[in-house]
Design a protein around this motif. Structure first.
Motif, PDB file in Angstrom:
ATOM      1  N   SER A  55     -51.181  -7.691 -53.254  1.00 17.37           N
ATOM      2  CA  SER A  55     -52.738  -7.086 -53.293  1.00 17.37           C
ATOM      3  C   SER A  55     -53.444  -8.130 -52.546  1.00 17.37           C
ATOM      4  O   SER A  55     -54.256  -8.074 -51.633  1.00 17.37           O
ATOM      5  N   ALA A  56     -52.955  -9.636 -52.888  1.00 16.04           N
ATOM      6  CA  ALA A  56     -53.728 -10.633 -52.161  1.00 16.04           C
ATOM      7  C   ALA A  56     -53.379 -10.681 -50.729  1.00 16.04           C
ATOM      8  O   ALA A  56     -54.282 -10.821 -50.046  1.00 16.04           O
ATOM      9  N   ILE A  57     -52.232 -10.538 -50.396  1.00 15.29           N
ATOM     10  CA  ILE A  57     -51.743 -10.755 -49.056  1.00 15.29           C
ATOM     11  C   ILE A  57     -52.214  -9.405 -48.143  1.00 15.29           C
ATOM     12  O   ILE A  57     -52.650  -9.514 -47.003  1.00 15.29           O
ATOM     13  N   HIS A  58     -52.199  -8.217 -48.794  1.00 18.00           N
ATOM     14  CA  HIS A  58     -52.627  -7.051 -48.013  1.00 18.00           C
ATOM     15  C   HIS A  58     -54.183  -7.307 -47.915  1.00 18.00           C
ATOM     16  O   HIS A  58     -54.697  -6.806 -46.566  1.00 18.00           O
ATOM     17  N   LYS A  59     -55.019  -7.750 -48.775  1.00 15.78           N
ATOM     18  CA  LYS A  59     -56.395  -7.894 -48.550  1.00 15.78           C
ATOM     19  C   LYS A  59     -56.613  -8.518 -47.486  1.00 15.78           C
ATOM     20  O   LYS A  59     -57.510  -8.384 -46.471  1.00 15.78           O
ATOM     21  N   GLN A  60     -56.003  -9.921 -47.079  1.00 14.10           N
ATOM     22  CA  GLN A  60     -55.956 -10.685 -46.006  1.00 14.10           C
ATOM     23  C   GLN A  60     -55.631 -10.040 -44.599  1.00 14.10           C
ATOM     24  O   GLN A  60     -56.303 -10.244 -43.897  1.00 14.10           O
ATOM     25  N   LEU A  61     -54.759  -9.409 -44.756  1.00 10.34           N
ATOM     26  CA  LEU A  61     -53.858  -8.716 -43.807  1.00 10.34           C
ATOM     27  C   LEU A  61     -55.218  -7.579 -43.048  1.00 10.34           C
ATOM     28  O   LEU A  61     -55.232  -7.407 -41.982  1.00 10.34           O
ATOM     29  N   GLU A  62     -55.991  -6.858 -43.821  1.00  8.88           N
ATOM     30  CA  GLU A  62     -56.607  -5.942 -43.660  1.00  8.88           C
ATOM     31  C   GLU A  62     -58.043  -6.397 -42.850  1.00  8.88           C
ATOM     32  O   GLU A  62     -58.431  -5.689 -42.026  1.00  8.88           O
ATOM     33  N   ILE A  63     -58.324  -7.735 -43.227  1.00 12.20           N
ATOM     34  CA  ILE A  63     -59.530  -8.310 -42.356  1.00 12.20           C
ATOM     35  C   ILE A  63     -59.051  -8.937 -41.011  1.00 12.20           C
ATOM     36  O   ILE A  63     -60.022  -9.643 -40.412  1.00 12.20           O
ATOM     37  N   THR A  64     -57.823  -8.964 -40.777  1.00  8.46           N
ATOM     38  CA  THR A  64     -57.374  -9.889 -39.578  1.00  8.46           C
ATOM     39  C   THR A  64     -57.310  -9.031 -38.225  1.00  8.46           C
ATOM     40  O   THR A  64     -57.198  -9.250 -37.205  1.00  8.46           O
ATOM     41  N   ASN A  65     -57.209  -7.626 -38.442  1.00  9.50           N
ATOM     42  CA  ASN A  65     -57.212  -6.749 -37.379  1.00  9.50           C
ATOM     43  C   ASN A  65     -55.905  -6.882 -36.608  1.00  9.50           C
ATOM     44  O   ASN A  65     -55.909  -6.884 -35.433  1.00  9.50           O
ATOM     45  N   ILE A  66     -54.754  -6.954 -37.100  1.00  5.76           N
ATOM     46  CA  ILE A  66     -53.565  -7.149 -36.650  1.00  5.76           C
ATOM     47  C   ILE A  66     -52.574  -6.127 -36.960  1.00  5.76           C
ATOM     48  O   ILE A  66     -52.715  -5.509 -37.862  1.00  5.76           O
ATOM     49  N   GLU A  67     -51.540  -5.641 -36.175  1.00  8.32           N
ATOM     50  CA  GLU A  67     -50.549  -5.106 -36.608  1.00  8.32           C
ATOM     51  C   GLU A  67     -49.490  -5.968 -37.561  1.00  8.32           C
ATOM     52  O   GLU A  67     -49.365  -6.824 -37.294  1.00  8.32           O
ATOM     53  N   TYR A  68     -49.115  -5.092 -38.723  1.00  9.11           N
ATOM     54  CA  TYR A  68     -48.503  -5.660 -39.852  1.00  9.11           C
ATOM     55  C   TYR A  68     -47.644  -4.742 -40.599  1.00  9.11           C
ATOM     56  O   TYR A  68     -47.860  -3.391 -40.696  1.00  9.11           O
ATOM     57  N   GLU A  69     -46.862  -5.117 -41.453  1.00 13.27           N
ATOM     58  CA  GLU A  69     -46.233  -4.509 -42.343  1.00 13.27           C
ATOM     59  C   GLU A  69     -45.692  -5.619 -43.742  1.00 13.27           C
ATOM     60  O   GLU A  69     -45.641  -6.688 -43.319  1.00 13.27           O
ATOM     61  N   ILE A  70     -45.736  -4.907 -44.935  1.00 15.99           N
ATOM     62  CA  ILE A  70     -45.286  -5.888 -45.857  1.00 15.99           C
ATOM     63  C   ILE A  70     -43.920  -5.174 -46.577  1.00 15.99           C
ATOM     64  O   ILE A  70     -43.901  -3.845 -46.731  1.00 15.99           O
ATOM     65  N   ARG A  71     -43.089  -5.976 -46.521  1.00 17.00           N
ATOM     66  CA  ARG A  71     -41.702  -5.273 -47.123  1.00 17.00           C
ATOM     67  C   ARG A  71     -41.463  -5.977 -48.321  1.00 17.00           C
ATOM     68  O   ARG A  71     -41.325  -7.383 -48.268  1.00 17.00           O
TER      69      ARG A  71
END
Length: 296
Positions: free
Chosen positions: A18-34
């Motif tokens: 949850s913490a990582i996803h929240k930060q990823l969403e505001i960076t505007n980059i392509e990503y995935e979490i596995r």
């Protein structure tokens, strides 16, 4: 751009995701979490919620394959060129954790980025003091100190090119202490390692007795890998200390003296104030004995 890879075993990781996803969403980059569960006998039910996050996958393996093998599997199945490995029992210290790695990737021509490890300030219960004290003294190092030994990394918080990781992570057997082997591989490959101030807080402290056993298992791994010529014999402080004693023909004398204090040392390791210097001598003595047994 980046794949976040979190192996887990009998551990709740929903808060980390949850913490990582929240930060990823505001960076505007392509990503995935596995997140891959390594064959836990009783997987944490709350981890199923990971699949509800955008660009996130939670997979449960049918059987345990071990720390290095599951990391290899995750890197093989990752989508992006950069992968960020996080242990299940950590949390980012800073709210710009992901952003700091993204900037480091963009601003440096490198293969590996290590953000560092930190520990809570508050002392834990007595049964976990040794692991906490060791971590704060030996692992929670500043960027300046880490740059003196640039190839030594701790994989709890490791950002690395996917291709470099797969090239370096060649030993898939179950051994403790394989960060030393992996660091040695990075050195042999002459990779470019960048150190930044971007730590995670390590919360999963083992009890003293368990940590001692794991530390000795790591020593065993070092001796085994040396004998197989898979690891240099002067990479870590314990190896360098042994070589100095051996050169002076003092290894047997050292071992004889330290062995007489073995019980006293073990009692100290379970005290309120364990002595890390004694812990170093304790492990060095075990290393010397193993070297003799293996004729290494």
């Amino acid at each position: 751009m980046i794949s976040i890879l979190i192996p887990t075993y009998n551990y709740k990781v929903l808060s980390l995701v949850s913490a990582i996803h929240k930060q990823l969403e505001i960076t505007n980059i392509e990503y995935e979490i596995r997140v891959y569960d390594d064959g836990s006998p009783n997987p944490e039910p709350e981890n199923d919620g990971i699949n509800n996050f955008k660009n996130s996958v939670y997979k449960k393996l049918e059987k345990n394959i071990g720390r290095t093998a599951i990391r290899n599997l995750m890197a093989s199945e990752a989508k992006y060129d950069w992968v960020l490995f996080l242990d299940a029992d950590v949390l980012p210290k800073n709210s710009n954790f992901i952003e700091s790695y993204v900037k480091a990737i963009s601003n440096n021509n490198c293969d590996v980025i290590f953000g560092g490890i930190s520990y809570e300030e508050v002392r834990p219960i007595r049964e976990k003091i040794l692991r906490w004290k060791y971590g704060r003294a030996r692992e929670a190092k500043s960027v300046t100190l880490r740059q003196k030994e640039p190839f030594f990394i701790i994989s709890q918080n490791l950002c690395i090119k996917r291709s470099v990781f797969l090239q370096a992570n060649t030993l898939l057997e179950n051994h403790y202490g394989l960060d030393n082997f992996f660091s040695n591989q990075l050195k042999k490959m002459n990779t470019k390692v960048v150190h930044i101030d971007n730590p995670v807080i390590h919360f999963g402290l083992e009890e003293n007795d368990k940590f001692i056993k794991k530390a000795l298992k790591a020593v065993e791994s070092t001796v085994i890998l040396e004998k197989k010529e898979l690891m240099d014999d002067d990479m870590r402080p314990i190896q360098k200390s042994y070589l100095k004693l051996k050169k002076l023909h003092l290894s047997s004398v050292f071992s004889l003296i330290i062995s007489t204090f073995k019980t006293t040392m073990e009692r100290n390791f379970n005290s309120k104030n364990p002595n890390l210097f004694w812990f170093d001598l304790y492990r060095l003595n075990y290393y010397i004995k193993l070297k003799k047994q293996h004729n290494a």
